[in-house]
Write a protein that holds these residues in place. Structure first.
Motif, PDB file in Angstrom:
ATOM      1  N   ALA A  87       0.668  -1.365   0.035  1.00  0.00           N
ATOM      2  CA  ALA A  87      -0.015  -0.058   0.079  1.00  0.00           C
ATOM      3  C   ALA A  87       0.816   1.148   0.053  1.00  0.00           C
ATOM      4  N   VAL A  88       1.845   1.148   0.695  1.00  0.00           N
ATOM      5  CA  VAL A  88       2.809   2.238   0.724  1.00  0.00           C
ATOM      6  C   VAL A  88       3.591   2.513  -0.432  1.00  0.00           C
ATOM      7  N   GLU A  89       3.971   1.555  -1.248  1.00  0.00           N
ATOM      8  CA  GLU A  89       4.489   1.637  -2.501  1.00  0.00           C
ATOM      9  C   GLU A  89       3.479   2.222  -3.492  1.00  0.00           C
ATOM     10  N   ASN A  90       2.486   1.852  -3.506  1.00  0.00           N
ATOM     11  CA  ASN A  90       1.390   2.209  -4.446  1.00  0.00           C
ATOM     12  C   ASN A  90       1.070   3.693  -4.175  1.00  0.00           C
ATOM     13  N   ALA A  91       0.999   4.111  -2.836  1.00  0.00           N
ATOM     14  CA  ALA A  91       0.831   5.532  -2.381  1.00  0.00           C
ATOM     15  C   ALA A  91       2.004   6.201  -3.054  1.00  0.00           C
ATOM     16  N   VAL A  92       3.155   5.854  -2.921  1.00  0.00           N
ATOM     17  CA  VAL A  92       4.596   6.544  -3.495  1.00  0.00           C
ATOM     18  C   VAL A  92       4.442   6.724  -5.097  1.00  0.00           C
ATOM     19  N   LEU A  93       3.875   5.666  -5.846  1.00  0.00           N
ATOM     20  CA  LEU A  93       3.843   5.524  -7.180  1.00  0.00           C
ATOM     21  C   LEU A  93       2.783   6.896  -7.409  1.00  0.00           C
ATOM     22  N   ALA A  94       1.505   6.717  -6.808  1.00  0.00           N
ATOM     23  CA  ALA A  94       0.395   7.628  -7.023  1.00  0.00           C
ATOM     24  C   ALA A  94       0.997   8.980  -6.877  1.00  0.00           C
ATOM     25  N   VAL A  95       1.716   9.470  -5.733  1.00  0.00           N
ATOM     26  CA  VAL A  95       2.090  10.594  -5.584  1.00  0.00           C
ATOM     27  C   VAL A  95       3.152  11.106  -6.802  1.00  0.00           C
ATOM     28  N   LYS A  96       4.016  10.226  -7.158  1.00  0.00           N
ATOM     29  CA  LYS A  96       4.831  10.329  -8.189  1.00  0.00           C
ATOM     30  C   LYS A  96       4.176  10.773  -9.542  1.00  0.00           C
ATOM     31  N   ASP A  97       3.096   9.953  -9.798  1.00  0.00           N
ATOM     32  CA  ASP A  97       2.296  10.354 -11.027  1.00  0.00           C
ATOM     33  C   ASP A  97       1.763  11.606 -10.895  1.00  0.00           C
ATOM     34  N   ILE A  98       1.124  12.122  -9.688  1.00  0.00           N
ATOM     35  CA  ILE A  98       0.661  13.440  -9.550  1.00  0.00           C
ATOM     36  C   ILE A  98       1.793  14.565  -9.838  1.00  0.00           C
ATOM     37  N   GLN A  99       2.914  14.151  -9.350  1.00  0.00           N
ATOM     38  CA  GLN A  99       3.840  15.200  -9.545  1.00  0.00           C
ATOM     39  C   GLN A  99       4.312  15.232 -10.877  1.00  0.00           C
ATOM     40  N   ASN A 100       4.431  13.937 -11.499  1.00  0.00           N
ATOM     41  CA  ASN A 100       4.697  14.245 -12.921  1.00  0.00           C
ATOM     42  C   ASN A 100       3.690  14.856 -13.760  1.00  0.00           C
ATOM     43  N   SER A 101       2.520  14.853 -13.391  1.00  0.00           N
ATOM     44  CA  SER A 101       1.486  15.631 -14.170  1.00  0.00           C
ATOM     45  C   SER A 101       1.232  16.754 -13.275  1.00  0.00           C
ATOM     46  N   SER A 102       1.886  17.658 -12.796  1.00  0.00           N
ATOM     47  CA  SER A 102       1.626  18.567 -11.337  1.00  0.00           C
ATOM     48  C   SER A 102       0.737  19.703 -12.311  1.00  0.00           C
ATOM     49  N   GLU A 103       0.972  20.074 -13.572  1.00  0.00           N
ATOM     50  CA  GLU A 103       0.322  21.364 -14.100  1.00  0.00           C
ATOM     51  C   GLU A 103      -1.061  20.872 -14.135  1.00  0.00           C
ATOM     52  N   ALA A 104      -1.520  19.644 -14.818  1.00  0.00           N
ATOM     53  CA  ALA A 104      -2.791  19.181 -14.653  1.00  0.00           C
ATOM     54  C   ALA A 104      -3.699  19.198 -13.247  1.00  0.00           C
ATOM     55  N   ALA A 105      -2.728  18.268 -12.380  1.00  0.00           N
ATOM     56  CA  ALA A 105      -3.192  18.080 -11.062  1.00  0.00           C
ATOM     57  C   ALA A 105      -3.373  19.270 -10.229  1.00  0.00           C
ATOM     58  N   PHE A 106      -2.430  20.316 -10.064  1.00  0.00           N
ATOM     59  CA  PHE A 106      -2.479  21.454  -9.400  1.00  0.00           C
ATOM     60  C   PHE A 106      -3.605  22.341  -9.875  1.00  0.00           C
ATOM     61  N   LYS A 107      -3.908  22.310 -11.224  1.00  0.00           N
ATOM     62  CA  LYS A 107      -4.717  23.084 -11.765  1.00  0.00           C
ATOM     63  C   LYS A 107      -6.094  22.731 -11.576  1.00  0.00           C
ATOM     64  N   LYS A 108      -6.425  21.557 -10.845  1.00  0.00           N
ATOM     65  CA  LYS A 108      -7.705  21.136 -10.471  1.00  0.00           C
ATOM     66  C   LYS A 108      -7.928  21.728  -9.113  1.00  0.00           C
ATOM     67  N   VAL A 109      -6.730  21.550  -8.298  1.00  0.00           N
ATOM     68  CA  VAL A 109      -6.928  21.907  -6.857  1.00  0.00           C
ATOM     69  C   VAL A 109      -6.934  23.255  -6.913  1.00  0.00           C
ATOM     70  N   PHE A 110      -6.268  24.084  -7.452  1.00  0.00           N
ATOM     71  CA  PHE A 110      -6.010  25.520  -7.474  1.00  0.00           C
ATOM     72  C   PHE A 110      -7.570  26.010  -7.956  1.00  0.00           C
ATOM     73  N   ASP A 111      -8.099  25.725  -9.028  1.00  0.00           N
ATOM     74  CA  ASP A 111      -9.347  26.049  -9.532  1.00  0.00           C
ATOM     75  C   ASP A 111     -10.440  25.882  -8.486  1.00  0.00           C
ATOM     76  N   ARG A 112     -10.459  24.807  -8.036  1.00  0.00           N
ATOM     77  CA  ARG A 112     -11.520  24.330  -6.913  1.00  0.00           C
ATOM     78  C   ARG A 112     -11.434  25.271  -5.680  1.00  0.00           C
ATOM     79  N   VAL A 113     -10.275  25.394  -5.344  1.00  0.00           N
ATOM     80  CA  VAL A 113     -10.072  26.523  -4.084  1.00  0.00           C
ATOM     81  C   VAL A 113     -10.520  27.697  -4.295  1.00  0.00           C
ATOM     82  N   SER A 114      -9.989  28.379  -5.414  1.00  0.00           N
ATOM     83  CA  SER A 114     -10.335  29.563  -5.748  1.00  0.00           C
ATOM     84  C   SER A 114     -11.793  29.872  -5.930  1.00  0.00           C
ATOM     85  N   HIS A 115     -12.583  29.141  -6.552  1.00  0.00           N
ATOM     86  CA  HIS A 115     -14.069  29.133  -6.705  1.00  0.00           C
ATOM     87  C   HIS A 115     -14.694  28.749  -5.599  1.00  0.00           C
ATOM     88  N   LYS A 116     -14.234  27.902  -4.767  1.00  0.00           N
ATOM     89  CA  LYS A 116     -14.975  27.431  -3.378  1.00  0.00           C
ATOM     90  C   LYS A 116     -15.092  28.674  -2.590  1.00  0.00           C
TER      91      LYS A 116
END
Length: 118
Positions: A3-32
């Motif tokens: 489970a830890v290895e899967n979590a590390v891989l998931a966070v690395k995937d998020i980091q590799n696609s940081s533009e799209a992942a952070f855009k979702k978070v940034f837009d959601r927070v600024s609109h909320k």
């Protein structure tokens, strides 16, 4: 451990696609909270904050907060859990050949003593 290895891989995937992942978070927070996010001023002498080159606030906060946080999170997961896996596999050579304990037996052995807590 898996489970830890899967979590590390998931966070690395998020980091590799940081533009799209952070855009979702940034837009959601600024609109909320209906806020306008602005970049901090850039100073000529860097003392108290990062002078990360960026053209938009989203880009600035992704570079100064999101990516370093992902790095920090991955490093702590690897230090805390993956190092135990390496230790346990190195101890497997102490037992008789062919009778290496299963991961279930290892976790049962470690859980009562409080050595490994997930």
């Amino acid at each position: 451990m898996q489970a830890v290895e899967n979590a590390v891989l998931a966070v690395k995937d998020i980091q590799n696609s940081s533009e799209a992942a952070f855009k979702k978070v940034f837009d959601r927070v600024s609109h909320k909270w209906e806020i306008t996010v602005e970049m901090p001023r850039i100073s000529s002498r860097q003392k108290n904050h990062d002078n990360t080159p960026a053209t938009k606030p989203e880009e600035y906060y992704r570079r100064t907060l999101f990516i370093p946080f992902c790095d920090h999170f991955i490093n702590h997961l690897e230090e805390r859990f993956i190092s135990h896996k390496q230790l346990l596999t190195s101890l497997a050579c102490l037992g008789p050949a062919g009778n290496s304990p299963t991961s279930q037996e290892i976790s049962h052995f470690l859980q009562p003593s409080g050595v490994l807590e997930e």
